[in-house]
Design an enzyme around this catalytic site. Structure first.
Site, short mmCIF file in Angstrom:
data_model
loop_
_atom_site.label_atom_id
_atom_site.label_comp_id
_atom_site.label_asym_id
_atom_site.label_seq_id
_atom_site.Cartn_x
_atom_site.Cartn_y
_atom_site.Cartn_z
N GLN A 219 0.74 -1.02 -0.29
CA GLN A 219 0.35 -0.01 0.14
C GLN A 219 1.06 1.18 0.23
O GLN A 219 0.39 2.15 -0.18
CB GLN A 219 -0.94 0.12 0.94
CG GLN A 219 -1.89 -0.79 1.09
CD GLN A 219 -2.69 -1.02 2.14
OE1 GLN A 219 -2.99 -2.22 3.16
NE2 GLN A 219 -3.38 -0.10 3.07
N GLU B 150 -13.39 4.65 4.55
CA GLU B 150 -13.48 3.97 5.65
C GLU B 150 -14.93 4.28 6.90
O GLU B 150 -14.93 4.08 7.78
CB GLU B 150 -12.08 4.20 6.97
CG GLU B 150 -12.02 5.64 7.51
CD GLU B 150 -10.07 5.93 8.02
OE1 GLU B 150 -9.65 5.42 6.89
OE2 GLU B 150 -10.22 6.57 8.53
N ARG C 265 -8.96 -0.49 7.82
CA ARG C 265 -9.79 0.67 7.04
C ARG C 265 -10.08 1.53 8.19
O ARG C 265 -11.55 1.80 8.32
CB ARG C 265 -10.76 -0.10 6.63
CG ARG C 265 -11.87 0.61 5.50
CD ARG C 265 -13.29 -0.78 4.98
NE ARG C 265 -13.64 0.38 3.74
CZ ARG C 265 -14.29 -0.18 3.07
NH1 ARG C 265 -14.20 -1.60 2.67
NH2 ARG C 265 -14.78 0.70 1.79
N CYS C 266 -9.23 2.79 8.76
CA CYS C 266 -9.08 3.19 9.48
C CYS C 266 -8.14 4.06 9.59
O CYS C 266 -7.09 3.67 8.60
CB CYS C 266 -9.31 2.29 10.63
SG CYS C 266 -8.96 2.54 12.53
#
Ligand code: CDP
Length: 783
Positions: A220, A737, A367-368
């Site tokens: 990522q 997110e 996802r945060c």
């Protein structure tokens, strides 16, 4: 903002995702699709024990298996000073174990063979002798005097990673002493795993002739990983090329540097051939990138009318054996201090203790935005507990305490400056959509009949877009991000960025930003990410930072190009720049609309008819340092029915109103929200990784770690309000997110609401039918 035509497809157009053409035809190019001549395969030998002394490793039998090329152990790596590597949180982590192992499935040896199956078979033949040590699983016991010491490598002889606190403790304690009402909740945000569709892996190819290392990586953050490889391996950075091809979901799982990557690189350097290492599903679930594991206590002080006065939070963070997740340096507990949420707390104090346990390294931002999910869950839970204590409607309590729209930018007691918000508007839309008053009536009637129905509210505030360079860095590298745009002579363009899509649709949305700013149709803009040899340096995609950072950089780079285009247009039109006006796609002479030059004509002139004194070409790069984070928000409402006989929970309705400022592509945003809600649903009801007392991981396969299918997943009803970010170049906030951050509390609040009249104040996630059934049984309600 000027609306562009459908042909141009700028901001706000729901155009179909460019990348989906190849994905739906099975033509994506993932790391495991990379096959190079002479490539060989690596496989990890992993520890069956959670804490054990390594007595010996015997590789003789494994080496004899035909096809085995090399077996690397920690001792081998130690000779090259590579047995340990730095983590992205200023800790260090064993690449391959030396001395002892600290979690089950820890990497012990790396077997390289001509094919994947031989490597796996040979790994079975590696004989490792262990001597078991006492295991520490419970983070609450980590700091006890008799707790086993896990990290013998450290000078500190304890299991403490950090203590971090923020806020005014004295003023907060005073407010609590004086408060009419104090409500408290202990809430666990359980250890869970992002379980992306594609596991982690790499292909490392060191070319002995050119001394160049190319690594195809499930990354990522390809640039950051290149820099880490350079620092750890001592390879000059210009000789390292990291290519992050298509990525099958990341969710934070693909931010840390994993031992498998380092071993594949070492093997390729040693053998001079490309080495592929791809995790199996179980390896992914057992050893890489865990999230959450926050053990949180929140207290809220309020007056008897429900006006909040102060918040006090104490949290224990279980990071496993190594503090290996990426955290901005100044924020060891991430952005957890957003825990005052959407409410106007005059005082707050928050403290977090991070500890080591015998578990795989955790703490990634699933996802945060670095712990915002835990924070949002906590505040939205404790507000419901307060409402219950006060016998007040949770909606009314929230509305009473919302930060009013007029008070933005709002300074939170824990140090954040919220950019913009209108919480009442989002709440109103959600209430109207779900038909709140009618639901309350229905619930009252159902209760009379003994039926269990619950309504759960979550009015969350997010914090995304890390971040301003003055306070955000990872390993010292400031958290800006970048975009480079080149317009070709025929008016088409290529755009490269420091971020990296893992399925979010960047190839489409960045093209739409260029389309908006330059009027070049989105279909004519090629977006490329993930190749460190071509893309400008950036910190990557996680924590919903792409739109706030690289999205902004794209607009800024495009605006530089538009400035130059204006000069060229003035030259071509024989007019002065002041006399020109812009509409997406062309400059015209004011008052003479027929006299105009399109961006395509201008682009051609940039290479063929260059105004005197101007450089040829039409391109620009921007490294964007956001002045602040962005603060998306929303109100989510879940309606659940519970079956008394089985404890089964049915999510009857779920309304999600989101506000992410100006939207680039509404269809993509809706897709992001559907996906995030589904993950939030799974976390609330299905997923947890636990350990038995010997440190054996439970939930290390999809038999035990449940992923929702279309059958379980509820129907999502979405809506939006639009409160632009005042500091973002086109008023956008991140969104990816938000649904995962905001939804767990709505689900849990709904279930607790269904049972609150029975005296139930809180249930920890995941709320399984078994848990609910046991509560009902205890209350004598199962029949
Ligand atoms: O960093 P990441 O891409 O995961 O998150 P994001 O910035 O929230 O963007 C997720 C997707 O939604 C991207 O394709 C964005 O371009 C898109 N998006 C949008 O269309 N409008 C917004 N206001 C925010 C995001």
């Amino acid at each position: 903002m000027q609306k562009t035509s459908a042909e141009i497809g700028g901001m706000g157009h729901p155009i179909k995702r460019k990348e989906d053409g190849r994905f739906i035809q099975g033509k994506g190019n993932y790391v495991d699709d990379v096959n190079l001549p002479g490539m060989v395969y690596g496989h990890m030998v992993r520890s069956p024990y959670a804490h054990a002394r390594l007595k010996s490793i015997n590789t003789e039998a494994a080496k004899k298996l035909p096809g085995v090329l090399a077996i690397i152990t920690g001792e081998d790596l130690a000779k090259a000073n590579l047995a340990w590597m730095p983590t992205l949180s200023y800790d260090k982590q064993m690449v391959l174990a030396t001395g002892k192992v600290l979690f089950q499935a820890q990497e012990v040896a790396f077997v390289v063979a001509e094919d994947r199956y031989t490597a796996a078979d040979a790994a079975e033949l590696v004989e490792v002798e262990y001597e078991e040590l006492p295991v520490l699983v419970d983070p609450h016991k980590a700091m006890d005097a008799d707790a086993p010491l896990l990290r013998e490598d450290r000078t500190e002889k304890n299991n403490k990673i950090f203590h971090w606190e923020v806020g005014d403790k004295a003023a907060t304690d005073k407010a609590f002493k004086e408060a009419a009402v104090v409500s408290k909740v202990y809430a666990l945000s359980p250890r869970c795993h992002p379980a992306p569709l594609e596991t982690c892996g790499c292909v490392a190819d060191f070319n002995k002739a050119t001394e160049k290392l190319t690594v195809w990586l499930t990354s990522q953050a390809p640039h950051a990983h290149r820099t880490v490889f350079a620092l750890v391996g001592g390879i000059p950075e210009q000789n390292i090329r990291v290519i992050s091809p298509d990525i099958g979901g990341g969710f934070g799982n693909k931010v840390p540097v994993y031992p498998g990557y380092v071993c594949a690189v070492v093997a390729s350097l040693t053998l001079g051939v490309p080495v592929k290492w791809i995790e199996t599903r179980s390896e992914n679930l057992q050893s890489t990138g865990f999230a959450r594991d926050y053990h949180m206590t929140a207290e809220v002080a309020a007056d008897k009318d429900g006006k909040v006065k102060a918040m006090r939070v104490k949290t224990l963070a279980d990071h496993g054996a190594f503090n290996a997740a990426a955290q901005p340096t100044k924020f060891p507990a991430g952005l957890f201090s957003i825990c005052t949420g959407s409410y106007e707390f005059p005082q707050a104090f928050c403290e977090v203790d991070g500890v080591y346990t015998n578990k795989a390294p955790g703490g990634i931002a699933y996802r945060c935005s670095f712990r915002v999910t835990e924070a949002a869950y906590l505040i939205e839970r404790v507000m419901d507990v307060l409402a219950d204590d006060l016998k007040m409607d949770p909606v009314e309590l929230r509305q009473k305490n919302f930060i009013p729209a007029a008070k933005f930018p709002y300074q939170s007691p824990l140090g954040w400056t919220y950019d913009s918000g209108d919480y009442h508007a989002a709440m109103k839309l959600a209430l109207d959509t779900v038909g709140y008053d009618a639901l309350l009536k229905e619930q009252a009637e159902k209760r009379k009949k003994g039926e269990l129905m619950g309504i759960g509210i979550s009015s969350f505030t997010e914090i995304v877009g890390a971040g301003p360079a003055h306070s955000f860095d990872i390993l010292g590298i400031k958290m800006f991000d970048s975009a480079e745009i080149r317009v070709h002579p025929t008016g088409k363009a290529i755009c490269r960025m420091g971020t990296k899509s893992q399925g979010q649709g960047h190839e489409t949305t960045y093209a739409q930003i260029v389309a908006q700013e330059l009027g070049i149709p989105a279909k004519d803009v090629q977006v490329e990410e993930g190749d460190t040899d071509t893309a400008p340096y950036g910190l990557g995609t996680y924590a919903s930072r792409s739109t706030p950072t690289s999205g902004a950089a794209t607009a800024m780079a495009a605006r530089k190009i538009r400035e130059k285009a204006k000069k060229i247009a003035a030259f071509l039109l024989e007019a002065s720049e002041e006399d020109l006006e812009w509409e997406p796609g062309k400059f015209s002479v004011k008052g003479a609309p027929g006299k105009s030059k399109t961006i395509q004509e201008i682009a051609f002139a940039a290479y063929t008819n260059i105004p005197p004194g101007l450089e040829a070409g039409l391109e620009a790069v921007n490294y964007y340092d956001p002045p602040n984070l962005t603060f998306p928000f929303g109100t989510y409402i879940a309606v659940v029915d519970i079956d008394k006989g089985t404890g089964e929970i049915k999510v009857r309705r779920f309304v999600a109103v989101d506000d992410c400022g100006n939207i680039i592509n509404p269809m993509i945003v809706e897709g992001q929200i559907h996906g995030g809600l589904t993950e939030g649903f799974a976390i609330a009801f299905m997923q947890e990784i636990t350990y038995d007392e010997s440190g054996n991981v439970q939930g290390g396969t999809f038999m035990d770690y449940l992923v929702p299918t279309a059958v379980e997943t509820p129907h999502w009803e979405t809506g939006k309000t639009t409160t632009p970010s005042p500091h973002h170049p086109f008023g956008a906030k991140g969104v990816g997110e938000s649904p995962n951050v905001g939804s767990p509390a709505a689900f849990v609040n709904a279930v607790v609401d269904a049972l609150s009249h029975l005296g139930v104040k809180h249930i920890d996630m995941p709320i399984t039918p078994w848990k609910v059934w046991n509560i009902l049984k205890e209350k004598g309600l199962t029949g």
